[in-house]
Design an enzyme around this catalytic site. Structure first.
Site, short mmCIF file in Angstrom:
data_model
loop_
_atom_site.label_atom_id
_atom_site.label_comp_id
_atom_site.label_asym_id
_atom_site.label_seq_id
_atom_site.Cartn_x
_atom_site.Cartn_y
_atom_site.Cartn_z
N TRP A 1 0.81 -1.21 0.00
CA TRP A 1 0.00 0.00 0.00
C TRP A 1 0.84 1.26 0.00
O TRP A 1 1.88 1.32 0.64
CB TRP A 1 -0.88 0.04 1.24
CG TRP A 1 -2.16 -0.72 1.11
CD1 TRP A 1 -2.66 -1.29 -0.01
CD2 TRP A 1 -3.10 -0.98 2.16
NE1 TRP A 1 -3.86 -1.89 0.27
CE2 TRP A 1 -4.15 -1.71 1.59
CE3 TRP A 1 -3.14 -0.65 3.52
CZ2 TRP A 1 -5.25 -2.13 2.35
CZ3 TRP A 1 -4.24 -1.06 4.27
CH2 TRP A 1 -5.28 -1.80 3.68
N ASN B 1 -5.42 0.87 -7.39
CA ASN B 1 -5.53 -0.57 -7.42
C ASN B 1 -6.92 -1.00 -7.91
O ASN B 1 -7.93 -0.62 -7.33
CB ASN B 1 -5.29 -1.15 -6.02
CG ASN B 1 -5.44 -2.66 -6.01
OD1 ASN B 1 -4.83 -3.36 -6.81
ND2 ASN B 1 -6.27 -3.17 -5.11
N GLU B 2 -6.95 -1.72 -9.02
CA GLU B 2 -8.17 -2.30 -9.58
C GLU B 2 -9.30 -1.27 -9.75
O GLU B 2 -10.38 -1.41 -9.18
CB GLU B 2 -8.65 -3.47 -8.72
CG GLU B 2 -7.62 -4.59 -8.65
CD GLU B 2 -8.12 -5.80 -7.88
OE1 GLU B 2 -9.14 -5.69 -7.17
OE2 GLU B 2 -7.48 -6.87 -7.98
N TYR C 1 -7.65 -14.02 -11.06
CA TYR C 1 -8.32 -14.75 -9.97
C TYR C 1 -9.48 -15.57 -10.51
O TYR C 1 -10.65 -15.27 -10.26
CB TYR C 1 -8.84 -13.77 -8.91
CG TYR C 1 -7.75 -13.07 -8.14
CD1 TYR C 1 -6.97 -13.78 -7.23
CD2 TYR C 1 -7.51 -11.71 -8.32
CE1 TYR C 1 -5.97 -13.14 -6.51
CE2 TYR C 1 -6.52 -11.06 -7.60
CZ TYR C 1 -5.74 -11.78 -6.70
OH TYR C 1 -4.76 -11.15 -6.00
N GLU D 1 -1.00 -9.45 -9.84
CA GLU D 1 -1.66 -10.23 -8.79
C GLU D 1 -2.16 -11.55 -9.39
O GLU D 1 -2.75 -11.56 -10.47
CB GLU D 1 -2.86 -9.49 -8.20
CG GLU D 1 -2.55 -8.32 -7.30
CD GLU D 1 -3.81 -7.79 -6.60
OE1 GLU D 1 -4.74 -8.60 -6.35
OE2 GLU D 1 -3.86 -6.58 -6.33
N TRP E 1 -0.06 -13.11 -5.05
CA TRP E 1 -0.79 -12.60 -3.90
C TRP E 1 -0.98 -13.76 -2.94
O TRP E 1 -1.59 -14.75 -3.31
CB TRP E 1 -2.16 -12.06 -4.32
CG TRP E 1 -2.88 -11.43 -3.18
CD1 TRP E 1 -3.61 -12.07 -2.19
CD2 TRP E 1 -2.94 -10.03 -2.86
NE1 TRP E 1 -4.10 -11.17 -1.30
CE2 TRP E 1 -3.72 -9.91 -1.68
CE3 TRP E 1 -2.42 -8.88 -3.44
CZ2 TRP E 1 -3.99 -8.67 -1.09
CZ3 TRP E 1 -2.69 -7.67 -2.85
CH2 TRP E 1 -3.47 -7.56 -1.69
#
Length: 364
Positions: free
Chosen positions: A83, A133-134, A209, A249, A291
């Site tokens: 972060w 992020n995303e 994912y 990720e 991740w």
């Protein structure tokens, strides 16, 4: 040699140069579809650890940060992502949903490193910034809102910091360019092609994912999707974007029904194989970050994807092997650069020798 740190607004990445290949410390650049550090193509292998800043602010927990980074370096990992933002509370970047404090934004970029005395924007230890992020904007599936936001923010950031690379933080979903490539045709308002074609964006990112995106599907279907997801994005980065792509990720949750370590290993292998196959041919895939990395004693942070390197497993073996393979590619390019430098130096020396003889009237 310094450790190279990569900071993102959605995360912060550290790159550990522990392989002795590079003798200089410069800013990371791009050259075509490759990342380049000190004139040598760079291939990174690493992990996510969003908790580093959180743990680092607590003196009683700070040892976990040191432990995790030490273990990572020992396994040849070269990038850590964590972060670099705060929501709500004192001096937050996002003070409330949708509201941001520009002073804090500038503070991150211009903060003086208390150890080196150098502002972050001038610190060659930092590799790149990530906008968010995303990012998603489901209220505007056309993608116009996100496209305009990226364009504006990328230009603004580059006006403050022209030294570092910049990427968006995308998951890799497609918009109108090719929506059929998305899992379950996700319409989330981003476009891997259009968003990354913005001139101020230096390289692309992809997340993976399939266990989250294809819930209810079989494990084999998820593996098949991952194969296509990885290869398709590498091809699009290579042939359409003509920019590097980082798989920022990926993983598989141990909370999945019927989970086994071999299932996670297979997912890692798909991603790592795709990256290595591209990298060894000088292609657009420049690395992968699993991740997530955890230190021992961090059970409260286990989201199902955590990997503890000190707990030997077949997954840890795969991680170390990918480190070795990508390091060999880096060393190959470094040797080639050294040969080229030696040849140029020899030619310069020869030219000076003959020039001197000519001036002295001693040439034959």
């Amino acid at each position: 040699m310094k450790h190279l740190v990569v900071m993102f607004f959605g995360a912060l990445l550290f790159i550990f140069q522990n392989h002795g290949v590079l003798a200089e410390d410069g800013f990371m650049k791009t050259r075509g579809v490759q990342l380049v550090l000190n004139g040598v193509p760079y291939y990174g292998h690493g992990f996510n650890a969003y908790w580093l800043m959180y743990m680092g602010t607590d003196p009683s927990e700070r040892v976990k940060v040191s432990s995790a980074l030490r273990e990572a370096k020992g396994h040849g990992l070269t990038i850590a992502r964590t972060w670099a933002f705060a929501d709500g509370g004192y001096r937050a970047l996002q003070t409330s949903p949708g509201s941001y404090d520009e002073r804090t934004f500038r503070t991150v970029l211009t903060r003086i490193n208390t150890l080196t005395g150098v502002a972050y924007k001038d610190e060659p230890t930092i590799m790149a910034w990530e906008l968010m992020n995303e990012p998603r904007c489901t209220s505007d599936p056309s993608g116009k809102t996100i496209q305009a936001w990226i364009t504006e923010m990328a230009s603004y950031l580059k006006s403050i910091d022209g030294n570092h690379l910049l990427e968006v933080g995308l998951e890799g979903f497609y918009g109108s360019s090719n929506p059929k490539k998305n899992p379950n045709n996700y319409p989330i308002g981003t476009d891997f092609i259009a968003n990354n074609q913005i001139p101020d964006i230096d390289f692309a990112t992809v997340h993976a994912y399939p266990d989250q995106w294809l819930t209810g599907s079989s494990y084999e279907d998820q593996v098949s999707f991952l194969n296509s997801w990885v290869s398709g994005h590498i091809q699009d980065a290579q042939n359409i974007l003509k920019k590097p792509v980082l798989f920022a990720e990926f993983g598989r949750s141990l909370k999945e029904s019927g989970y086994t370590t071999s299932q996670r290993d297979r997912m890692f292998t798909v991603v790592y194989s795709g990256i290595y196959s591209s990298a060894r041919g000088g292609g657009a895939a420049v690395g992968g970050l699993f991740w997530q990395l955890l230190a021992e004693g961090m059970d409260n942070f286990q989201d199902g994807y955590g990997v503890v390197l000190s707990e030997s497993s077949s997954t840890v073996g795969l991680i170390a092997e990918e480190s070795r393979k990508l390091n060999e590619i880096r060393k190959k390019y470094a040797r080639l650069r050294n040969i080229e430098k030696w040849k140029r130096a020899r030619e310069i020396g020869r030219d000076r020798f003959w020039s001197g003889n000519k001036d002295n009237g001693t040439e034959n």
